[in-house]
Design an enzyme around this catalytic site. Structure first.
Site, PDB file in Angstrom:
ATOM      1  N   HIS A   1       0.813  -1.228   0.000  1.00 54.11           N
ATOM      2  CA  HIS A   1       0.000   0.000   0.000  1.00 54.11           C
ATOM      3  C   HIS A   1       0.838   1.267   0.000  1.00 54.11           C
ATOM      4  O   HIS A   1       0.310   2.356  -0.201  1.00 54.11           O
ATOM      5  CB  HIS A   1      -0.931   0.006   1.222  1.00 54.11           C
ATOM      6  CG  HIS A   1      -2.063  -0.975   1.091  1.00 54.11           C
ATOM      7  ND1 HIS A   1      -3.320  -0.597   0.682  1.00 54.11           N
ATOM      8  CD2 HIS A   1      -2.116  -2.310   1.277  1.00 54.11           C
ATOM      9  CE1 HIS A   1      -4.105  -1.670   0.637  1.00 54.11           C
ATOM     10  NE2 HIS A   1      -3.398  -2.714   0.995  1.00 54.11           N
TER      11      HIS A   1
ATOM     12  N   ASP B   1       3.800   9.532  -0.458  1.00 53.07           N
ATOM     13  CA  ASP B   1       2.614   8.753  -0.088  1.00 53.07           C
ATOM     14  C   ASP B   1       2.337   7.731  -1.175  1.00 53.07           C
ATOM     15  O   ASP B   1       2.445   8.056  -2.366  1.00 53.07           O
ATOM     16  CB  ASP B   1       1.395   9.689   0.048  1.00 53.07           C
ATOM     17  CG  ASP B   1       0.448   9.243   1.145  1.00 53.07           C
ATOM     18  OD1 ASP B   1       0.345   8.024   1.366  1.00 53.07           O
ATOM     19  OD2 ASP B   1      -0.194  10.104   1.770  1.00 53.07           O
TER      20      ASP B   1
HETATM   21  P1  ADP Z   1      -2.805   6.426   5.294  1.00 61.22           P
HETATM   22  O1  ADP Z   1      -3.242   5.066   4.806  1.00 61.22           O
HETATM   23  O2  ADP Z   1      -1.335   6.644   5.211  1.00 61.22           O
HETATM   24  O3  ADP Z   1      -3.329   6.790   6.633  1.00 61.22           O
HETATM   25  P2  ADP Z   1      -4.670   7.598   3.297  1.00 61.22           P
HETATM   26  O4  ADP Z   1      -4.960   9.026   2.991  1.00 61.22           O
HETATM   27  O5  ADP Z   1      -4.448   6.756   2.101  1.00 61.22           O
HETATM   28  O6  ADP Z   1      -3.430   7.549   4.293  1.00 61.22           O
HETATM   29  O7  ADP Z   1      -5.884   6.955   4.086  1.00 61.22           O
HETATM   30  C1  ADP Z   1      -6.309   7.487   5.304  1.00 61.22           C
HETATM   31  C2  ADP Z   1      -7.728   7.027   5.600  1.00 61.22           C
HETATM   32  O8  ADP Z   1      -7.979   7.317   6.966  1.00 61.22           O
HETATM   33  C3  ADP Z   1      -8.768   7.781   4.774  1.00 61.22           C
HETATM   34  O9  ADP Z   1      -9.799   6.897   4.383  1.00 61.22           O
HETATM   35  C4  ADP Z   1      -9.288   8.835   5.743  1.00 61.22           C
HETATM   36  O10 ADP Z   1     -10.647   9.179   5.567  1.00 61.22           O
HETATM   37  C5  ADP Z   1      -9.113   8.144   7.082  1.00 61.22           C
HETATM   38  N1  ADP Z   1      -8.864   9.178   8.105  1.00 61.22           N
HETATM   39  C6  ADP Z   1      -7.859  10.059   8.154  1.00 61.22           C
HETATM   40  N2  ADP Z   1      -8.008  10.906   9.188  1.00 61.22           N
HETATM   41  C7  ADP Z   1      -9.128  10.538   9.812  1.00 61.22           C
HETATM   42  C8  ADP Z   1      -9.842  11.013  10.948  1.00 61.22           C
HETATM   43  N3  ADP Z   1      -9.421  12.057  11.663  1.00 61.22           N
HETATM   44  N4  ADP Z   1     -10.961  10.369  11.277  1.00 61.22           N
HETATM   45  C9  ADP Z   1     -11.385   9.309  10.565  1.00 61.22           C
HETATM   46  N5  ADP Z   1     -10.783   8.826   9.486  1.00 61.22           N
HETATM   47  C10 ADP Z   1      -9.665   9.417   9.111  1.00 61.22           C
HETATM   48  O1  F6P Z   2      -1.015   1.781   4.192  1.00 65.20           O
HETATM   49  C1  F6P Z   2      -0.639   2.448   5.309  1.00 65.20           C
HETATM   50  C2  F6P Z   2      -1.071   1.830   6.641  1.00 65.20           C
HETATM   51  O2  F6P Z   2      -0.046   1.089   7.233  1.00 65.20           O
HETATM   52  C3  F6P Z   2      -2.280   0.916   6.562  1.00 65.20           C
HETATM   53  O3  F6P Z   2      -1.967  -0.436   6.384  1.00 65.20           O
HETATM   54  C4  F6P Z   2      -2.932   1.166   7.880  1.00 65.20           C
HETATM   55  O4  F6P Z   2      -4.300   0.933   7.828  1.00 65.20           O
HETATM   56  C5  F6P Z   2      -2.627   2.638   8.125  1.00 65.20           C
HETATM   57  O5  F6P Z   2      -1.407   2.891   7.482  1.00 65.20           O
HETATM   58  C6  F6P Z   2      -2.588   2.974   9.606  1.00 65.20           C
HETATM   59  O6  F6P Z   2      -1.439   2.413  10.218  1.00 65.20           O
HETATM   60  P1  F6P Z   2      -1.402   1.520  11.524  1.00 65.20           P
HETATM   61  O7  F6P Z   2      -2.088   0.229  11.206  1.00 65.20           O
HETATM   62  O8  F6P Z   2       0.040   1.375  11.831  1.00 65.20           O
HETATM   63  O9  F6P Z   2      -2.157   2.299  12.572  1.00 65.20           O
END
Ligand code: ADP
Ligand code: F6P
Length: 476
Positions: free
Chosen positions: A161, A369
């Site tokens: 991912h 990212d």
């Molecule tokens: P990562 O996987 O690195 O966290 P992404 O942007 O790909 O980054 O995905 C983050 C996910 O987490 C998104 O679906 C987003 O809506 C969710 N997310 C991020 N911040 C919040 C928050 N404060 N509350 C709920 N969901 C969140």
């Molecule tokens: O893809 C990034 C990721 O490691 C996801 O697998 C995971 O859902 C998200 O970041 C949050 O990370 P963690 O599981 O370490 O809280």
């Protein structure tokens, strides 16, 4: 999902969305995986979220609808080496190009492999030979090696991912060769972008002495596997519906009232150093300094739920952001306006949709990212008649698809401030045009499409590889 009707799908991920967890809280990926499993029935295997000295060798098993959940508890020292140590202290900074933050300890590497062995031993008795196993993310790169060592010969796919680093960066990892040998035990390795695919294939051909055939088919010693890009999407329809419904919600009313007619710029990121939060704060400070006309008229809101507090770098980042937010607010606040609202809490999906839709600017500016789903969620949540503008880092995988965004370099605070100003003054016609281009991508490449394409390709990986091999043989 042609051909997959008969096979059982087995999903492996470190975190498993429990069926009791509400869809909104579980996040888009977990919901999509649950949907894929519900459709054809299957098994979801992962960590229970618990640690215990001398944990049971068997997972806890329960069923909900057509899905069986199997959750393995880990020994606390192993779990620390695996999650905080090798996965998030070594692989995470490496894959996000942050070599200065990388720590490598042999004991973590050994713990990481031991946990993968534990997971393989716990999963194997539940497997049937024609299962299709889909492993998710960097916590589990060696899982196929361990399953193959125990005799499993069926189809196993892996999806990474996060970014795959270029060979120069990847070579700094002492265990680089072992990890790529682990990848070779899968049948299909999925990455987010073509850039990631090129990075991995270049390493394989130049460092590991493998060969690369058409369609990303790879030969590495006695193994044949495929590497391809599958850019992940979101459940666009659900976000559109949530955002539409949010227009009349009490949360939207509260938010609007609190803004008192000011423009909102929003950022939503886990509190992670890959997200470039200090750079984003600095760019906002730069906007207020260089474009004083926006003082008192724009409010920035950064939602940054705490993440991985067990890793020291994340705790240091939290302190840094608190200081930066305090200094911007100290410098520019008026008695009736605070420029930066900084929140460390999570929200339900419907509330996030309401926040996105109320914001004229979506600030998605990671330093690196894999994809960034927030960028796509922001686009889907916009009012089609009066959409906001997405400001997007060129270093997010999403920048390959979202050409309607204003693309920025997060290392350039003045350049970012300039683009914030462009977005704040952009006429409706241009906003509509840019949003439409982005929305077409978000609607055509959904999370459902992503799941179906990957599972279909994994199911048929052997056919594709034998076509390429026949071709190679014919050519020699
Ligand atoms: P990562 O996987 O690195 O966290 P992404 O942007 O790909 O980054 O995905 C983050 C996910 O987490 C998104 O679906 C987003 O809506 C969710 N997310 C991020 N911040 C919040 C928050 N404060 N509350 C709920 N969901 C969140
Ligand atoms: O893809 C990034 C990721 O490691 C996801 O697998 C995971 O859902 C998200 O970041 C949050 O990370 P963690 O599981 O370490 O809280």
């Amino acid at each position: 999902m042609g051909g997959s009707v008969l096979a059982r799908l087995v999903i492996v991920s470190n975190r498993v969305a429990s069926p009791k967890e509400r869809a909104a809280k579980a996040g888009g990926l977990a919901v999509a995986l649950r949907e894929a499993l519900n459709k054809q029935g299957g098994l979801w295997f992962g960590w229970s979220g618990e640690t215990e000295v001398d944990p049971p060798a068997e997972p806890k098993i329960f069923k909900s609808g057509r899905v069986t959940y199997a959750l393995q508890t880990l020994d606390p020292d192993d779990q620390r080496s695996h999650y905080a140590g090798y996965a998030n202290g070594t692989l995470w900074p490496l894959c996000h190009y942050r070599l200065g933050l990388l720590s490598f300890r042999r004991s973590d590497w050994e713990g990481y492999r031991r946990v993968n062995q534990t997971f393989a031993r716990s999963l194997l008795p539940m497997l049937q030979p024609d299962d299709v196993i889909w492993v998710h993310d960097y916590h589990f790169i060696p899982l196929a090696t361990e399953l193959r060592a125990l005799g499993f010969t069926g189809r196993i796919g892996y999806f990474h991912h996060i970014p795959w680093p270029t060979p120069e960066v990847f070579l700094t990892l002492p265990s680089h060769a072992a990890l790529v040998n682990d990848l070779a035990q899968y049948d299909l390795v999925g990455l987010q972008t073509e850039h990631d695919v090129r990075a991995l294939l270049t390493y394989i051909s130049s460092e590991a002495r493998g060969w690369i055939g058409p369609g990303g088919v790879v030969g590495l010693r006695d193994r044949r596997f495929r590497v391809a890009a599958y850019p992940i999407g979101i459940d666009a329809a659900a976000f559109v519906a949530d955002a539409k419904a949010s227009a009349a919600s009490s949360e939207t009313k509260r938010l609007k009232a609190s803004l008192a007619g000011r423009t909102l710029a929003v950022g939503v990121d886990r509190l992670d150093y890959s997200k470039g939060l200090p750079n984003k704060f600095a760019a906002f400070g730069e906007l207020l300094k260089s474009y004083p006309e926006h003082r008192s008229t724009v409010t920035m809101m950064q939602v940054a739920p705490l993440s991985r507090g067990e890793v020291a770098e994340y705790r240091a980042l939290r302190r840094e952001l608190e200081e930066l937010a305090g200094s911007i607010n100290g410098e520019y606040s008026e008695f009736d306006w605070v420029p930066l609202r900084y929140l460390n809490r999570p929200f339900q999906r419907a509330t996030l949709a309401a926040i996105y839709r109320s914001a004229r600017l979506g600030l998605v500016t990671p330093l690196r990212d894999g994809m960034n789903l927030v960028a796509k969620e922001y686009v889907a949540a916009q009012n089609p008649e009066n959409p906001g503008v997405l400001i997007l880092s060129r270093f997010a995988g999403a920048a390959d698809e979202l050409s309607g965004a204003l693309i920025v370099n997060p290392y350039d605070a003045e350049g970012m401030a300039e683009q914030f100003n462009v977005a704040l003054t952009m006429p409706l016609e241009e906003r509509l045009e840019r949003w439409r281009a982005n929305m077409d991508k978000v609607e055509s490449n959904t999370i459902h499409h992503w799941c179906e394409t990957y599972i279909d390709d994994l199911t048929h990986a052997a056919d594709m590889m034998s076509d390429v091999l026949d071709h190679r043989q014919a050519a020699t």
